[in-house]
Design a protein around this motif. Structure first.
Motif, PDB file in Angstrom:
ATOM      1  N   UNK A  91      -0.383  -9.489 -15.802  1.00  0.00           N
ATOM      2  CA  UNK A  91      -0.146  -8.533 -14.711  1.00  0.00           C
ATOM      3  C   UNK A  91       1.330  -8.344 -14.402  1.00  0.00           C
ATOM      4  N   UNK A  92       2.087  -9.421 -14.449  1.00  0.00           N
ATOM      5  CA  UNK A  92       3.523  -9.290 -14.183  1.00  0.00           C
ATOM      6  C   UNK A  92       4.226  -8.473 -15.259  1.00  0.00           C
ATOM      7  N   UNK A  93       3.730  -8.513 -16.486  1.00  0.00           N
ATOM      8  CA  UNK A  93       4.309  -7.731 -17.587  1.00  0.00           C
ATOM      9  C   UNK A  93       3.927  -6.262 -17.503  1.00  0.00           C
ATOM     10  N   UNK A  94       2.876  -5.930 -16.777  1.00  0.00           N
ATOM     11  CA  UNK A  94       2.367  -4.560 -16.741  1.00  0.00           C
ATOM     12  C   UNK A  94       3.216  -3.682 -15.822  1.00  0.00           C
ATOM     13  N   UNK A  95       3.990  -2.789 -16.421  1.00  0.00           N
ATOM     14  CA  UNK A  95       4.832  -1.896 -15.615  1.00  0.00           C
ATOM     15  C   UNK A  95       4.237  -0.485 -15.530  1.00  0.00           C
ATOM     16  N   UNK A  96       3.054  -0.299 -16.103  1.00  0.00           N
ATOM     17  CA  UNK A  96       2.441   1.031 -16.070  1.00  0.00           C
ATOM     18  C   UNK A  96       1.603   1.206 -14.797  1.00  0.00           C
ATOM     19  N   UNK A  97       1.182   2.430 -14.559  1.00  0.00           N
ATOM     20  CA  UNK A  97       0.320   2.708 -13.412  1.00  0.00           C
ATOM     21  C   UNK A  97      -1.145   2.390 -13.713  1.00  0.00           C
TER      22      UNK A  97
END
Length: 162
Positions: A91-97
């Motif tokens: 989750x911390x790596x996820x920068x997308x919407x």
């Protein structure tokens, strides 16, 4: 029924996901804590970071049994584990919407926010998942966070006045 608190620099009258940040422990969503003192610490940190507003607690009631009965997809981490650590990293790596998972609600330990370097070491393969778990443990009292990530989920939060 459990009482949950959200600490911020403003009172939350209406939950607005557009105000939520990406790259948090369980993803972009609305976070609460059952411990009012820990929620107030977050309010103080948020107010200092933004340099505006006043540390404020917003209080909600949540009926987990009712949410489960009505088919909400709820993930519960009962403690620190490799599964939890890998979920936090994902989750911390996820920068997308687009959310990295399909849960409406996630309940589990808070990760220590000061360990970004350790997460990068894990991602690069320099640290095992077991070592990462130890690094991510929140320093201080046991801290459990409640993540509400969908419009369906926040329907089960009832705002109450303190």
């Amino acid at each position: 029924m459990i009482r949950l608190y959200h600490g911020s620099n403003v009172a939350i009258k209406q939950i607005d996901f557009s105000c939520s940040k990406r790259g948090k422990d369980f993803g972009q969503g609305f976070y609460l804590n059952a411990n009012s003192d820990q929620a107030m610490e977050m309010a103080v940190r948020t107010t200092r970071f933004l340099n505006e507003g006043v540390p404020t607690l917003s209080c909600f009631e949540f009926d987990e049994d009712e949410a489960m009965k009505n088919g909400l997809n709820i993930k519960v981490f009962t403690g620190y584990s490799e599964e939890w650590a890998e979920f936090v990293v994902m989750n911390r790596k996820n920068s997308s919407h687009v959310p990295a998972h399909s849960y409406d609600i996630v309940i589990g330990p808070i990760a220590d926010d000061t360990v970004g370097v350790q997460i990068r070491r894990f991602i690069m393969g320099y640290m095992s998942a077991a070592a990462l778990v130890e690094e991510l443990k929140f320093k201080g009292d046991k801290a459990v966070q409640y993540f509400f990530g969908t419009a369906k989920a926040i329907q089960y939060l009832k705002r109450i006045e303190l």
